[in-house]
Motif scaffolding. Structure first.
Motif, short mmCIF file in Angstrom:
data_model
loop_
_atom_site.label_atom_id
_atom_site.label_comp_id
_atom_site.label_asym_id
_atom_site.label_seq_id
_atom_site.Cartn_x
_atom_site.Cartn_y
_atom_site.Cartn_z
N ALA A 19 20.10 -11.58 -26.69
CA ALA A 19 20.88 -10.38 -26.39
C ALA A 19 20.20 -9.66 -25.23
N GLU A 21 20.69 -6.87 -21.73
CA GLU A 21 21.50 -5.76 -21.23
C GLU A 21 20.96 -5.28 -19.89
N ASP A 22 21.88 -4.85 -19.02
CA ASP A 22 21.52 -4.28 -17.73
C ASP A 22 22.43 -3.08 -17.49
N VAL A 23 21.84 -1.97 -17.05
CA VAL A 23 22.61 -0.76 -16.77
C VAL A 23 22.33 -0.35 -15.33
N TRP A 47 20.26 -14.45 -16.20
CA TRP A 47 20.65 -14.68 -17.59
C TRP A 47 21.20 -16.09 -17.82
N ARG A 79 27.52 -1.15 -17.24
CA ARG A 79 26.65 -1.71 -18.28
C ARG A 79 27.11 -3.14 -18.54
N SER A 81 26.23 -6.65 -20.81
CA SER A 81 25.47 -7.19 -21.92
C SER A 81 25.87 -8.64 -22.13
N TRP A 82 24.89 -9.45 -22.47
CA TRP A 82 25.07 -10.88 -22.66
C TRP A 82 24.47 -11.27 -23.99
N ARG A 92 29.83 -8.89 -21.78
CA ARG A 92 30.61 -7.65 -21.86
C ARG A 92 30.29 -6.82 -20.63
N CYS A 93 31.34 -6.38 -19.95
CA CYS A 93 31.22 -5.54 -18.75
C CYS A 93 31.88 -4.21 -19.07
N TRP A 142 36.38 -1.59 -20.40
CA TRP A 142 35.51 -2.73 -20.69
C TRP A 142 36.30 -4.03 -20.72
#
Length: 148
Positions: A19, A21-23, A47, A79, A81-82, A92-93, A142
């Motif tokens: 899991a 995440e990048d913001v 990733w 944001r 997330s993978w 998820r974008c 999203w």
């Protein structure tokens, strides 16, 4: 060795999904989408996101970001997330902004309606799932892309 449950073998050693995440804040400035898109490309490379969804993900992110710059009040934030491993999983974008800049039905000055307005249709066509969440801080649009 595998455990037995209802006559189906269960593996003892299953690799957990990573899991990540990048913001990233989105500046409301000319050229911001291309700058953030380069960052997204680097993040997806790092990733090891499945090549099957890589280009679609870049296009989805570009459309969500452009929507926030053209139609919403700043600030905006991307944001990513993978949840996946071996290139497979769900990306998820999310782009959160401070809400609409104009009243419903109004177009921003200088925007030709024939040249704009298809971005969210592109997102819908490429994403496995998508949506909009309105909350006290603004609006989050999203999209999820699934790599099998």
């Amino acid at each position: 060795m595998a455990l037995q449950l209802n006559s189906q073998p269960l593996p003892l050693h299953r690799k957990p999904l990573a899991a990540l995440e990048d913001v990233c804040p989105l500046p409301h400035a000319p050229g911001a989408v291309s700058v953030v898109r380069r960052r997204v490309r680097a993040v997806l490379d790092e990733w090891r996101v499945c090549p099957k969804i890589f280009e679609d993900a870049l296009l989805v992110v570009s459309e969500l970001l452009t929507n926030a710059i053209v139609h919403a009040l700043p600030p905006a934030e991307l944001r990513l997330s993978w949840a996946g491993s071996d290139g497979r999983g769900t990306l998820r974008c999310e782009v959160t902004d401070a809400g609409p800049r104009l009243a419903p039905g109004q177009s921003p000055e200088g925007i030709d309606p024939d040249e704009h307005g298809r971005g969210m249709e592109i997102v819908k066509a490429l994403a496995t799932r998508h949506g909009i969440r309105v909350h006290p801080a603004g609006v989050t649009r999203w999209a999820e892309l699934v790599a099998m």
